[in-house]
Design an enzyme around this catalytic site. Structure first.
Site, short mmCIF file in Angstrom:
data_model
loop_
_atom_site.label_atom_id
_atom_site.label_comp_id
_atom_site.label_asym_id
_atom_site.label_seq_id
_atom_site.Cartn_x
_atom_site.Cartn_y
_atom_site.Cartn_z
N PRO A 77 -1.37 -1.64 0.24
CA PRO A 77 -0.17 -1.24 -0.49
C PRO A 77 0.95 -2.25 -0.30
CG PRO A 77 -1.13 0.65 0.62
CD PRO A 77 -1.91 -0.56 1.07
N CYS A 78 1.66 -2.54 -1.39
CA CYS A 78 2.57 -3.69 -1.38
C CYS A 78 4.00 -3.35 -1.00
CB CYS A 78 2.56 -4.34 -2.76
SG CYS A 78 3.22 -3.28 -4.07
N GLN A 79 4.35 -2.09 -0.79
CA GLN A 79 5.76 -1.75 -0.59
C GLN A 79 6.37 -2.47 0.61
OE1 GLN A 79 3.30 0.34 -1.17
NE2 GLN A 79 3.89 1.98 -2.55
N TYR A 89 5.83 -5.40 1.66
CA TYR A 89 6.09 -6.81 1.38
C TYR A 89 6.99 -7.00 0.16
CZ TYR A 89 1.91 -7.17 4.32
OH TYR A 89 0.99 -7.06 5.32
N SER A 90 7.19 -5.92 -0.59
CA SER A 90 7.94 -6.00 -1.84
C SER A 90 9.39 -6.40 -1.59
CB SER A 90 7.89 -4.65 -2.56
OG SER A 90 8.85 -4.58 -3.57
#
EC number: 2.1.1.37
Length: 423
Positions: free
Chosen positions: A120-122, A124-125
């Site tokens: 899940p990218c949150q 690193y977002s």
């Protein structure tokens, strides 16, 4: 007949990355995903492929027409196909159980060719970090790459493909990426990082991402620069919507609409239109009178002046948000006269303000099917809810988090060539 190359799909989501690899001829061993709705979506998609490959595609069409239930669709599908979708979060507490299920799915397969997926990218977002009080430093998702490495160690794939947001390069001032490279090397893999944009692969969307390709250190693949792969695309975004039924806010049916007209050639070339006259999940959200008035202003401003709406330029009676110092473009038209749209993100599940339909006569936000097309999903790809079908929020979340299948397909073809060179 030569056996198909295989793959394990981690952090699979709705299966956008997997869709590209499946289309390129790879065969999945397992998909691992923690979101229940996305798992149902992948089971439905796996069912579609099984039925198609065995000459029973009409049963899937019956499902899209709402003639049969999901339970009836799954009936008589081999258990191992449905069980290949593993509903579980990846982590220390669950890995052993997931390993056990994947091992069962191997069923005599001696070598794993590929692992694909991205955590899940949150964490690193760039947007997520901007909204976090501590820059998401304490977010456990920062370290899910450690779990990814555990699967590399156990299954020893020849290569792996790791997808994530562009913010991965700057998260923690680059420390996560450095630790990631060090850990993957410890597991026996070299990596190369590429910065790509989905629009360069023919997707009608501005979507910048990081692709990490890893390979066993005993081999050196001849990797082209993914960032330089370009697809000549002269299609405008509006062509994605032209053949769909026109809707007003709150209108539409979940299952079985028909196309309005002949499709643009792009829709066939990119596998979005696929030969059946069935449109699903083309339902417009209801909107308040205030939102509809703002939508009209935003569309009119773009159509007549080629300008985006600044929230602070709205009449004061329409400015109800307290935050006037950021997110000035919270209302944004998906411009039909451009060659790509703004990035489709999971926030589309909360409201459609950032994805306003360009046709002022329809005056609404995008439907699930329109958002799916921006992500290059084929029209016969059905996004499931959790316990029942047709939950719009779950569908939008899956679409916003997905890898565009068209981009995945190009990457899969490249990986296919590289792996075939080694055999």
């Amino acid at each position: 007949m030569k056996n198909k190359l295989n793959y394990i799909d981690l952090f699979a989501g709705a299966g956008g990355l997997s869709e590209g690899f499946k289309r390129a001829g790879f065969e999945p061993i397992a998909h691992v995903e923690m979101m229940e709705a996305a798992c149902f979506t992948m089971r439905t998609r796996s069912t579609y492929y099984h039925l198609k490959e065995n000459g029973f595609e009409s049963k899937y069409h019956a499902y899209l027409r709402d003639d049969i239930t999901r339970g009836e669709l799954y009936r008589d599908i081999p258990k191992e196909i449905l069980d290949a979708v593993i509903h579980a979060p990846i982590g220390k507490a669950t890995n052993d159980a997931i390993f056990q299920q994947i091992d069962q799915n191997l069923n005599g397969i001696k070598e794993v060719d590929l692992i694909i997926g991205g955590p899940p990218c949150q964490a690193y977002s760039l947007v997520g970090r901007a909204r976090s009080e501590n820059n998401m430093k304490s977010d456990s998702r920062n370290f899910l790459y450690v779990q990814y490495a555990e699967y590399l160690q156990r299954y020893q794939p020849k290569m792996f493909v790791f997808e994530n947001v562009i913010g991965l390069k700057s998260a923690g001032e680059g420390i996560y990426l450095k630790h990631m490279e060090k850990l993957f090397k410890k597991k026996g893999y070299s990596i190369e990082l590429f910065t790509v944009n989905a629009r360069d692969f023919g997707v009608l969307q501005n979507r910048r991402r990081v692709i990490i390709i890893g390979w066993k250190m005993d081999s050196i693949p001849n990797l082209p620069d993914l960032g330089n792969l370009k697809t000549d695309n002269k299609t405008q975004v509006g062509r994605l919507f032209d053949d769909l039924p026109e809707l007003q806010a709150g209108e539409g049916v979940e299952k079985f609409r028909r196309y309005e007209k002949k499709a643009d050639e792009y829709l066939y070339n990119c596998h979005i239109r696929n030969g059946i006259d069935i449109v699903t999940q083309h339902v417009a959200r209801p909107h308040t009178d205030q939102d509809l008035e703002i939508y009209r202003i935003a569309v009119d401003k773009w159509k007549n002046k080629q300008e985006r709406l600044n929230y602070n330029d709205l009449p004061s009676r329409l400015q109800t948000h307290k935050n006037r110092k950021s997110f000035f473009d919270r209302f944004k038209v998906v411009a039909d006269d451009l060659e790509y749209s703004q990035t489709v993100v999971a926030h589309i599940a909360k409201d459609g303000h950032y994805y306003i339909h360009p046709d002022i006569t329809q005056n609404r936000s995008l439907t699930v099917r329109e958002a799916a097309r921006l992500q290059s999903f084929p029209d016969d790809f059905y996004f499931e809810g959790a316990s029942t079908r047709g939950q719009r929020t779950a569908a939008f979340t899956q679409i916003g988090n997905a890898v565009p299948p068209l981009m995945a397909y190009s990457i899969a073809n490249l990986i296919n060539e590289l792996l075939c060179q080694r055999t």
